[in-house]
Design a protein around this motif. Structure first.
Motif, short mmCIF file in Angstrom:
data_model
loop_
_atom_site.label_atom_id
_atom_site.label_comp_id
_atom_site.label_asym_id
_atom_site.label_seq_id
_atom_site.Cartn_x
_atom_site.Cartn_y
_atom_site.Cartn_z
N UNK A 86 79.46 -24.87 63.70
CA UNK A 86 79.47 -24.57 62.27
C UNK A 86 79.70 -23.09 62.05
N UNK A 87 80.44 -22.79 61.02
CA UNK A 87 80.59 -21.42 60.56
C UNK A 87 79.79 -21.32 59.26
N UNK A 88 78.96 -20.30 59.16
CA UNK A 88 78.07 -20.16 58.01
C UNK A 88 78.34 -18.83 57.32
N UNK A 89 78.52 -18.89 56.02
CA UNK A 89 78.65 -17.69 55.19
C UNK A 89 77.26 -17.43 54.62
N UNK A 90 76.50 -16.60 55.34
CA UNK A 90 75.08 -16.43 55.02
C UNK A 90 74.81 -15.95 53.60
N UNK A 91 75.54 -14.96 53.13
CA UNK A 91 75.29 -14.44 51.79
C UNK A 91 75.63 -15.40 50.68
N UNK A 92 76.43 -16.43 51.00
CA UNK A 92 76.87 -17.36 49.97
C UNK A 92 76.25 -18.75 50.12
N UNK A 93 75.46 -18.96 51.18
CA UNK A 93 74.81 -20.26 51.42
C UNK A 93 75.85 -21.38 51.54
N UNK A 115 71.64 -29.40 48.24
CA UNK A 115 70.38 -30.16 48.26
C UNK A 115 70.06 -30.85 49.57
N UNK A 116 70.91 -30.69 50.59
CA UNK A 116 70.64 -31.27 51.90
C UNK A 116 69.66 -30.35 52.61
N UNK A 117 68.40 -30.80 52.73
CA UNK A 117 67.38 -29.90 53.27
C UNK A 117 67.57 -29.60 54.75
N UNK A 118 68.21 -30.50 55.51
CA UNK A 118 68.51 -30.19 56.91
C UNK A 118 69.47 -29.00 56.99
N UNK A 119 70.54 -29.08 56.21
CA UNK A 119 71.54 -28.01 56.21
C UNK A 119 70.94 -26.73 55.64
N UNK A 120 70.19 -26.84 54.55
CA UNK A 120 69.58 -25.65 53.94
C UNK A 120 68.64 -24.95 54.92
N UNK A 127 70.75 -17.78 59.69
CA UNK A 127 71.07 -16.49 59.08
C UNK A 127 69.97 -15.46 59.34
N UNK A 128 68.71 -15.89 59.30
CA UNK A 128 67.60 -14.97 59.61
C UNK A 128 67.72 -14.49 61.06
N UNK A 129 67.97 -15.41 61.98
CA UNK A 129 68.07 -15.04 63.39
C UNK A 129 69.29 -14.15 63.63
N UNK A 130 70.40 -14.50 63.01
CA UNK A 130 71.63 -13.71 63.19
C UNK A 130 71.46 -12.29 62.66
N UNK A 131 70.72 -12.15 61.56
CA UNK A 131 70.52 -10.81 60.98
C UNK A 131 69.79 -9.88 61.93
N UNK A 132 68.91 -10.46 62.76
CA UNK A 132 68.16 -9.62 63.70
C UNK A 132 68.84 -9.50 65.06
N UNK A 133 69.76 -10.42 65.39
CA UNK A 133 70.39 -10.42 66.72
C UNK A 133 71.81 -9.88 66.77
N UNK A 134 72.58 -10.18 65.74
CA UNK A 134 74.02 -9.87 65.79
C UNK A 134 74.33 -8.57 65.06
N UNK A 135 75.31 -7.86 65.58
CA UNK A 135 75.74 -6.61 64.90
C UNK A 135 76.44 -6.92 63.59
#
Length: 135
Positions: A86-93, A115-120, A127-135
């Motif tokens: 999956x590719x995720x656009x974190x700022x845009x959900x 509204x898909x709580x699994x995806x949300x 995104x939280x993990x990527x913010x702390x791990x990825x440049x």
């Protein structure tokens, strides 16, 4: 004759894509063991994402390997998991599936979690993990 040629072209294209995907996955597998993180399950099923697969895409989004297993039902007492890149656009959900079970999804459209709580949950955790791990 035209139908035979068309079938041969499709088979060759599928084989070529399979080789490319397997080559890409072989490189990813050299990166380390799979580090599955499960998000809270729902009536739809269960979802995991691999912490070791987090990468920045060319567009600056986050790419991650995920696994989805539908909920157990009468017609599927032992459901099979599907693998997604999956590719995720974190700022845009938003997210899009760029590969499903190793098959590239060319031209995949961006989708909201809608509204898909699994995806949300997955988008939030990744995104939280990527913010702390990825440049």
């Amino acid at each position: 004759m035209k139908q035979l040629l068309s079938t041969m072209v499709r088979r060759f294209a599928a084989l070529l894509l399979l080789v490319l995907v397997l080559t890409a996955q072989a490189g990813a597998s050299l990166a380390g063991p799979v580090d599955w993180h499960e998000v809270p399950s729902t009536s739809e099923g269960r979802q995991w994402w691999d912490g070791g697969s987090l990468r920045r895409s060319r567009g600056g989004n986050v790419s991650v390997l995920s696994r989805f297993q539908p909920a157990v039902s009468e017609d599927k007492p032992r459901p099979v998991s599907d693998l997604y890149v999956m590719e995720i656009a974190c700022g845009e959900d938003l997210y899009r599936d760029t590969s499903i079970n190793g098959l590239p999804q060319f031209g995949a459209e961006w989708q909201p979690a809608a509204g898909d709580s699994l995806i949300s949950s997955m988008i939030a955790e990744v995104c939280d993990d990527a913010a702390s791990q990825l440049p």
